[in-house]
Motif scaffolding. Structure first.
Motif, PDB file in Angstrom:
ATOM      1  N   SER A 103      -6.970 -25.904   7.520  1.00  8.74           N
ATOM      2  CA  SER A 103      -6.617 -24.518   7.820  1.00  8.74           C
ATOM      3  C   SER A 103      -7.044 -24.040   9.201  1.00  8.74           C
ATOM      4  O   SER A 103      -6.704 -22.914   9.593  1.00  8.74           O
ATOM      5  CB  SER A 103      -7.182 -23.581   6.751  1.00  8.74           C
ATOM      6  N   HIS A 129      -3.868 -12.121   5.563  1.00  5.97           N
ATOM      7  CA  HIS A 129      -3.888 -12.382   4.118  1.00  5.97           C
ATOM      8  C   HIS A 129      -4.001 -11.109   3.269  1.00  5.97           C
ATOM      9  O   HIS A 129      -4.590 -11.125   2.190  1.00  5.97           O
ATOM     10  CB  HIS A 129      -5.037 -13.332   3.740  1.00  5.97           C
ATOM     11  N   TYR A 183      -6.570 -14.841   0.120  1.00  7.96           N
ATOM     12  CA  TYR A 183      -6.173 -15.950   0.990  1.00  7.96           C
ATOM     13  C   TYR A 183      -5.020 -16.720   0.357  1.00  7.96           C
ATOM     14  O   TYR A 183      -5.099 -17.132  -0.797  1.00  7.96           O
ATOM     15  CB  TYR A 183      -7.376 -16.863   1.186  1.00  7.96           C
ATOM     16  N   VAL A 242     -11.365 -10.426   2.565  1.00 11.17           N
ATOM     17  CA  VAL A 242     -10.376 -11.319   1.945  1.00 11.17           C
ATOM     18  C   VAL A 242     -11.103 -12.242   0.971  1.00 11.17           C
ATOM     19  O   VAL A 242     -12.176 -12.768   1.295  1.00 11.17           O
ATOM     20  CB  VAL A 242      -9.638 -12.154   3.025  1.00 11.17           C
ATOM     21  N   SER A 289     -11.543 -15.669  -0.584  1.00  4.75           N
ATOM     22  CA  SER A 289     -11.197 -17.033  -0.181  1.00  4.75           C
ATOM     23  C   SER A 289     -10.749 -17.847  -1.389  1.00  4.75           C
ATOM     24  O   SER A 289     -10.866 -17.413  -2.546  1.00  4.75           O
ATOM     25  CB  SER A 289     -12.414 -17.719   0.455  1.00  4.75           C
ATOM     26  N   TYR A 345     -12.101 -11.474   7.458  1.00  2.00           N
ATOM     27  CA  TYR A 345     -11.044 -12.289   8.038  1.00  2.00           C
ATOM     28  C   TYR A 345     -10.237 -11.453   9.012  1.00  2.00           C
ATOM     29  O   TYR A 345      -9.877 -10.309   8.717  1.00  2.00           O
ATOM     30  CB  TYR A 345     -10.128 -12.846   6.929  1.00  2.00           C
TER      31      TYR A 345
END
Length: 372
Positions: A61, A110, A172, A286, A288, A296
């Motif tokens: 990522s 996200h 995410y 966010v 994860s 994020y």
């Protein structure tokens, strides 16, 4: 406060991660003109071939920072509006009200509410990674599967939403970044991979970084071992793997040296404009994929410790490979660390990963690398 590189401490810290159970890892730490490169363990558990710090690696990522930077270049040139609804650009992929409600910014940070497509593309992964009965069979089934990004996007768009567009915390989801790849294709007239290669990778002068079309890693590299929470024992080699399952969300190949160069240039305002860089560093909460809430931004997230300097960068995992690249806000101190085993933690009865000595050893290496 500046802490010069302590080479002996870094040598000991990286060796401790290998001793804790990681087959192999390698890293580069920079402080101004000082550079430390280190490696410990093996690149191949069968032959005993050692890892070296110049190896090319699947960085997962971390690709998202490259994709986000490419989109923001198009924002800088006026071709994309950061707060324009994605439905204006891709009505066939995100139709009707959702296309009107989800903006380009929400995809990058996200907060779109779009679900992750992975459990639908890999049925045996189910609710990765929260369920103890998750199986690894899909990994073998799809080693050489060529996925169509439009089909993967449709899986994410038609799945139940994970939140309202723009709501916090975001969740995410790789679906967001596959859409950004299609957005780049739409506005630039070339594939996202070609655009990112020409305008991000080559612009940054990266010599060992590429977005691959095929399943193989060219050049010197480590084998990549997946344990899938102890369900693959011994861990299995997934080095050769068609990366179309994640495309512009996670298919980049790079080196620790190239990653440090890239993030250094990005934070110096040499990849996107200063105003776009400021947008990249505006964060929202966010959730994860591991279930933790993180801050994020736009393809970037911060890392810091109480009373310490803030670092910016990204982490990444794919089957068998993990990487973390972080650069201090002033650009002076940098670290990139790559490992060749993933999901080493076994799961308890509730499906939660149990602590493993590798976790503490890696955390100690990160501290030594970032703060001395």
């Amino acid at each position: 406060m500046n802490n010069p590189l302590n080479r002996a401490a870094l040598d000991a810290a990286i060796e401790n991660v290998h001793r804790a159970g990681l087959p192999g890892l390698f890293a580069e730490v920079r402080d101004g003109d000082q550079v430390w490169r280190g490696a410990a363990g093996v690149a191949d558990v069968v032959t005993g071939r050692p890892v070296t710090a110049d190896m090319r690696h699947r960085v997962g990522s971390i690709t998202k920072t490259f994709t986000a930077a490419a989109v923001l270049q198009q924002v800088d040139s006026g071709q994309i509006g950061l707060d324009t609804p994605i439905g204006r650009y891709l009505p066939q992929l995100v139709p009707a009200q959702r296309g009107d409600a989800i903006t380009v910014r929400m995809l990058i940070n996200h907060t779109s509410g779009l679900a992750e497509y992975l459990p639908y593309a890999y049925p045996s992964l189910k609710a990765f990674p929260a369920l103890a009965d998750t199986g690894p069979q899909s990994l073998d089934d799809h080693r050489l599967t060529r996925f169509d990004p439009a089909e993967l996007i449709e899986m994410g768009v038609t799945a139940p939403a994970v939140g309202a567009p723009g709501a916090a915390p975001g969740v995410y989801s790789n679906t967001n970044y596959l859409l950004l790849g299609e957005l780049l294709k739409q506005v630039t007239g070339t594939t996202a991979e070609r655009y990112i290669t020409r305008n991000v990778i080559e612009r940054a002068g990266l010599r060992d970084t590429e977005l691959p079309a095929g399943p193989y890693v060219d050049g010197p590299h480590s084998q990549l071992y997946e344990a899938w929470f102890g369900m693959i024992d011994p861990p299995r080699d997934y080095t050769d793997y068609d990366m179309s399952w994640v495309g512009p969300a996670g298919s980049l190949i790079s080196t620790v040296t190239d990653l440090n160069r890239f993030y250094g240039m990005l934070l110096a305002g040499k990849i996107v404009s200063p105003s776009s860089l400021a947008q990249m560093q505006r964060t929202v909460p966010v959730v994860s994929q591991e279930g933790r809430t993180i801050d994020y931004g736009l393809g970037l997230h911060p890392m810091d410790a109480p009373g310490r300097s803030t670092f910016w960068g990204h982490g990444g995992t794919v089957w068998g490979a993990g990487t973390l690249a972080m650069t201090r806000a002033d650009g002076r101190r940098q670290m990139s660390i790559a490992v060749n085993l993933q999901r080493w933690n076994r799961l308890d009865a509730t499906g939660r990963p149990q602590p493993h000595p590798i976790d503490d050893a890696l955390a100690a290496l990160y501290r030594a690398a970032m703060y001395g």
